[in-house]
Design a protein around this motif. Structure first.
Motif, PDB file in Angstrom:
ATOM      1  N   ILE A   2      -4.774  -7.701   9.482  1.00 38.54           N
ATOM      2  CA  ILE A   2      -3.986  -7.653   9.136  1.00 38.54           C
ATOM      3  C   ILE A   2      -2.995  -6.638   9.058  1.00 38.54           C
ATOM      4  O   ILE A   2      -3.454  -5.567   9.457  1.00 38.54           O
ATOM      5  N   HIS A   3      -1.480  -6.667   8.914  1.00 36.13           N
ATOM      6  CA  HIS A   3      -0.349  -5.293   9.573  1.00 36.13           C
ATOM      7  C   HIS A   3      -0.338  -5.025   8.089  1.00 36.13           C
ATOM      8  O   HIS A   3       0.540  -5.229   7.223  1.00 36.13           O
ATOM      9  N   LEU A   4      -0.545  -3.696   8.359  1.00 41.95           N
ATOM     10  CA  LEU A   4      -0.113  -3.133   7.104  1.00 41.95           C
ATOM     11  C   LEU A   4       1.059  -1.005   7.526  1.00 41.95           C
ATOM     12  O   LEU A   4       0.024  -0.355   7.355  1.00 41.95           O
ATOM     13  N   PRO A   5       1.662  -1.623   7.571  1.00 41.91           N
ATOM     14  CA  PRO A   5       2.235  -0.693   8.329  1.00 41.91           C
ATOM     15  C   PRO A   5       2.946   0.469   6.982  1.00 41.91           C
ATOM     16  O   PRO A   5       2.869   2.210   6.951  1.00 41.91           O
ATOM     17  N   ALA A   6       3.476  -0.677   5.940  1.00 36.69           N
ATOM     18  CA  ALA A   6       3.578   0.866   4.736  1.00 36.69           C
ATOM     19  C   ALA A   6       2.105   0.984   3.941  1.00 36.69           C
ATOM     20  O   ALA A   6       2.442   2.460   3.495  1.00 36.69           O
ATOM     21  N   LEU A   7       1.690   0.903   3.989  1.00 36.12           N
ATOM     22  CA  LEU A   7       0.437   1.308   2.924  1.00 36.12           C
ATOM     23  C   LEU A   7      -0.253   2.408   4.014  1.00 36.12           C
ATOM     24  O   LEU A   7      -0.410   3.486   3.606  1.00 36.12           O
ATOM     25  N   ARG A  76       6.164  -1.646   0.652  1.00 38.48           N
ATOM     26  CA  ARG A  76       7.756  -1.443   1.878  1.00 38.48           C
ATOM     27  C   ARG A  76       8.381  -1.760   1.078  1.00 38.48           C
ATOM     28  O   ARG A  76       9.644  -1.416   1.369  1.00 38.48           O
ATOM     29  N   GLU A  77       8.435  -2.027  -0.625  1.00 43.11           N
ATOM     30  CA  GLU A  77       9.352  -2.160  -1.196  1.00 43.11           C
ATOM     31  C   GLU A  77       9.973  -0.468  -1.570  1.00 43.11           C
ATOM     32  O   GLU A  77      11.651  -0.573  -1.824  1.00 43.11           O
ATOM     33  N   MET A  78       8.557  -0.092  -1.654  1.00 45.62           N
ATOM     34  CA  MET A  78       8.644   1.544  -2.565  1.00 45.62           C
ATOM     35  C   MET A  78       9.848   2.508  -1.361  1.00 45.62           C
ATOM     36  O   MET A  78      10.409   3.044  -1.687  1.00 45.62           O
ATOM     37  N   ILE A  79       9.174   1.882  -0.273  1.00 43.92           N
ATOM     38  CA  ILE A  79      10.189   2.735   1.450  1.00 43.92           C
ATOM     39  C   ILE A  79      10.869   1.717   1.087  1.00 43.92           C
ATOM     40  O   ILE A  79      12.571   3.085   1.673  1.00 43.92           O
ATOM     41  N   LYS A  80      11.556   1.074   1.508  1.00 44.17           N
ATOM     42  CA  LYS A  80      12.730   0.465   0.942  1.00 44.17           C
ATOM     43  C   LYS A  80      13.397   1.325   0.700  1.00 44.17           C
ATOM     44  O   LYS A  80      15.195   1.421   0.551  1.00 44.17           O
ATOM     45  N   LYS A  81      13.153   0.955  -0.335  1.00 47.29           N
ATOM     46  CA  LYS A  81      14.278   2.118  -1.998  1.00 47.29           C
ATOM     47  C   LYS A  81      14.683   3.433  -1.558  1.00 47.29           C
ATOM     48  O   LYS A  81      15.654   4.018  -1.984  1.00 47.29           O
TER      49      LYS A  81
END
Length: 182
Positions: A2-7, A76-81
């Protein structure tokens, strides 16, 4: 896997480790126990075997994986914002570095490919397919590089890897859906 870059970026991965161990699921690095998560790729597997049915084990892992994916998407959404244009810049810098590197080790390449993968998954990069990036991440591993190149001496491996990445990305971007990565 599983790819978990944001976490990982937000350091929430430690919470994932804690919760998973409490329910008998192991979250480990890409190569298993006591290994790092190259390219932010983690392995999820069962930790307990005694007293559990196969069905219970599968449900446990599936439930944990579903929960982790949900948390990753939220992160990811948090990082995007919060990052805004900085996220887009990071993605395209990573792509540019991969397209221009002349020497690159496995760890560095996996890190940049992870960022590019996020760019594809979040819609910033549209002309590269996820399956092709996954294959590229596999093909740049040392064992694959050794079998792919005749002059696969260790001193040449990072040079060969960089050349392979540059040539592959060029084919993927130019050929798009017509190019099939082996």
């Amino acid at each position: 896997m599983i790819h978990l870059p944001a976490l990982t970026q937000l350091r929430y991965i430690n919470d994932v480790y804690k919760v998973s161990s409490q329910i008998g699921v192991a979250v480990r690095g890409i190569y298993g126990e006591r290994t790092e998560a190259l390219g932010n790729i983690y392995q999820i597997s069962n930790q307990l075997t005694l007293g559990r049915t196969e069905k219970n084990t599968i449900e446990n892992i599936k439930g944990m994986a579903t929960d982790i994916v949900s948390k990753e998407l939220q992160a990811r959404e948090m990082i995007k914002k919060t990052w805004g244009i900085k996220l887009e810049d990071k993605i395209f810098r990573a792509l540019g570095l991969l397209e221009g590197a002349r020497i690159i080790d496995t760890s560095e390449a996996m890190g940049y490919l992870s960022v590019v993968k996020v760019g594809v998954e979040m819609g910033y990069i549209e002309n590269i397919k996820l399956d092709d990036l996954d294959k590229l991440m596999i093909n740049i591993q040392p064992a694959h590089q050794s079998t792919m190149f005749e002059n696969a001496e260790i001193k040449n491996r990072d040079i060969n890897r960089a050349k392979y990445i540059r040539e592959t990305l060029k084919k993927l971007k130019v050929g798009g859906a017509n190019y099939e990565l082996q």
